[in-house]
Design a protein around this motif. Structure first.
Motif, PDB file in Angstrom:
ATOM      1  N   ARG A 107      -2.434   3.963   1.384  1.00  0.00           N
ATOM      2  CA  ARG A 107      -3.407   4.940   0.902  1.00  0.00           C
ATOM      3  C   ARG A 107      -3.007   6.377   1.225  1.00  0.00           C
ATOM      4  O   ARG A 107      -3.266   7.309   0.446  1.00  0.00           O
ATOM      5  CB  ARG A 107      -4.779   4.620   1.529  1.00  0.00           C
ATOM      6  N   LEU A 167       5.209   3.566  -8.969  1.00  0.00           N
ATOM      7  CA  LEU A 167       3.961   3.418  -9.724  1.00  0.00           C
ATOM      8  C   LEU A 167       4.176   2.888 -11.149  1.00  0.00           C
ATOM      9  O   LEU A 167       3.515   1.920 -11.553  1.00  0.00           O
ATOM     10  CB  LEU A 167       3.201   4.742  -9.761  1.00  0.00           C
ATOM     11  N   PHE A 203      -0.814   8.168  -1.639  1.00  0.00           N
ATOM     12  CA  PHE A 203      -1.333   8.489  -2.969  1.00  0.00           C
ATOM     13  C   PHE A 203      -2.685   9.190  -2.865  1.00  0.00           C
ATOM     14  O   PHE A 203      -3.658   8.615  -2.366  1.00  0.00           O
ATOM     15  CB  PHE A 203      -1.481   7.210  -3.800  1.00  0.00           C
ATOM     16  N   TRP A 219       7.773   6.198  -3.469  1.00  0.00           N
ATOM     17  CA  TRP A 219       6.469   5.622  -3.801  1.00  0.00           C
ATOM     18  C   TRP A 219       5.998   6.087  -5.173  1.00  0.00           C
ATOM     19  O   TRP A 219       5.414   5.314  -5.939  1.00  0.00           O
ATOM     20  CB  TRP A 219       5.446   6.002  -2.732  1.00  0.00           C
ATOM     21  N   THR A 228      -1.807   0.774  -4.072  1.00  0.00           N
ATOM     22  CA  THR A 228      -2.084   2.072  -3.463  1.00  0.00           C
ATOM     23  C   THR A 228      -2.985   1.933  -2.242  1.00  0.00           C
ATOM     24  O   THR A 228      -2.946   2.774  -1.347  1.00  0.00           O
ATOM     25  CB  THR A 228      -2.738   3.027  -4.481  1.00  0.00           C
TER      26      THR A 228
END
Length: 276
Positions: free
Chosen positions: A204, A148, A207, A144, A200
């Motif tokens: 949730r 980004l 992050f 993950w 995100t």
């Protein structure tokens, strides 16, 4: 071929490339490392061909060996077992000494030395952060984390393209890339923020960013993506070429596809370490 006729080819190429990229990232370091070596080889060959148009030679063998070296020195396992050693800086120091030694023995071509060092920092040094990001903070969440800069770069590209076409008036960098506008740049920043908020928000728990942190994160990544795009445009303008190569149908060269990521990968690593 016109832009509309070329669009299906570009879309299909982008989808195939995205699918392969996701597969590599999901597989982890074992597949990422050989993929990065392949990217280094193809990217170095594109740089070599572009610079040759200006009569500039690259020390390609040393670049490839040094690039593989910095990848190996970027493996997370080294940082887990020997965290006190600045492994990547060691790789850079070794490359500098090897480059100096080569030129002292082979004609002291300062231009070749400078551009080979540039190529080392531009390609393998930047891409080596992918290996660290994939395991930051661990092998599960690292996937993950690594996503980004990819989401931010793609969103910036899409937002800048459509905002520039719809509202573009003022040139952003006319000497380097006449087609880019200030309005397109702002559109890229906005779409990058919205994309990261949506992305995100779906995961949730992964992050630990508040909205203010996410805005700063997306702003910096979007600016880095645009800077990477402009840096490669400057390189192509210097070489007098439209595309860096013919890697993907309808998309130009490999460097044309990863130019933004070469700047957003390192920045993401710095920001994640800082924030977490």
């Amino acid at each position: 071929m016109t832009g509309r006729e070329d669009l299906p080819t570009r879309v299909v190429s982008a989808l195939v490339g995205a699918a392969l990229l996701l597969l590599v990232l999901w597989a982890g370091v074992a597949l990422i490392l050989p993929t990065l070596v392949l990217v280094l080889l193809l990217g170095a060959l594109e740089l070599k061909e572009m610079l040759a148009r200006r009569g500039i030679r690259l020390n390609l063998p040393l670049l490839l060996v040094g690039g593989v070296g910095v990848y190996l020195f970027s493996l997370p396992v080294l940082y887990w077992h020997f965290p006190q050693v600045p492994w990547r800086e060691v790789a850079l120091g070794l490359f500098l000494m090897a480059s100096f030694s080569y030129e002292l023995l082979k004609g002291a071509d300062i231009t070749r030395f400078v551009f080979t060092l540039f190529a080392f920092l531009y390609l393998p040094w930047s891409l080596g952060y992918v290996l660290l990001l994939r395991e930051t903070p661990d092998g599960t969440l690292g996937l993950w984390t690594l996503s980004l800069p990819i989401v931010a770069s793609f969103a910036t590209d899409i937002g800048a393209y459509f905002a520039g076409r719809a509202f573009g008036r003022r040139k952003l960098a006319p000497e380097i890339s006449p087609g880019k506008t200030l309005e397109g740049s702002l559109g890229g920043i906005l779409v990058s923020f919205l994309a990261l908020v949506a992305y995100t928000g779906l995961v949730r728990e992964v992050f630990p960013f508040g909205l203010l942190e996410l805005w700063l994160f997306s702003l910096l990544l979007s600016l880095a993506a645009q800077l990477g795009d402009l840096a490669e445009s400057m390189l192509k303008r210097f070489a007098g070429v439209k595309d860096s190569g013919r890697f993907l149908p309808g998309h130009g060269g490999l460097l044309d596809r990863i130019d933004s990521l070469l700047f957003t990968f390192p920045l993401t690593y710095f920001l994640v370490v800082l924030f977490t």
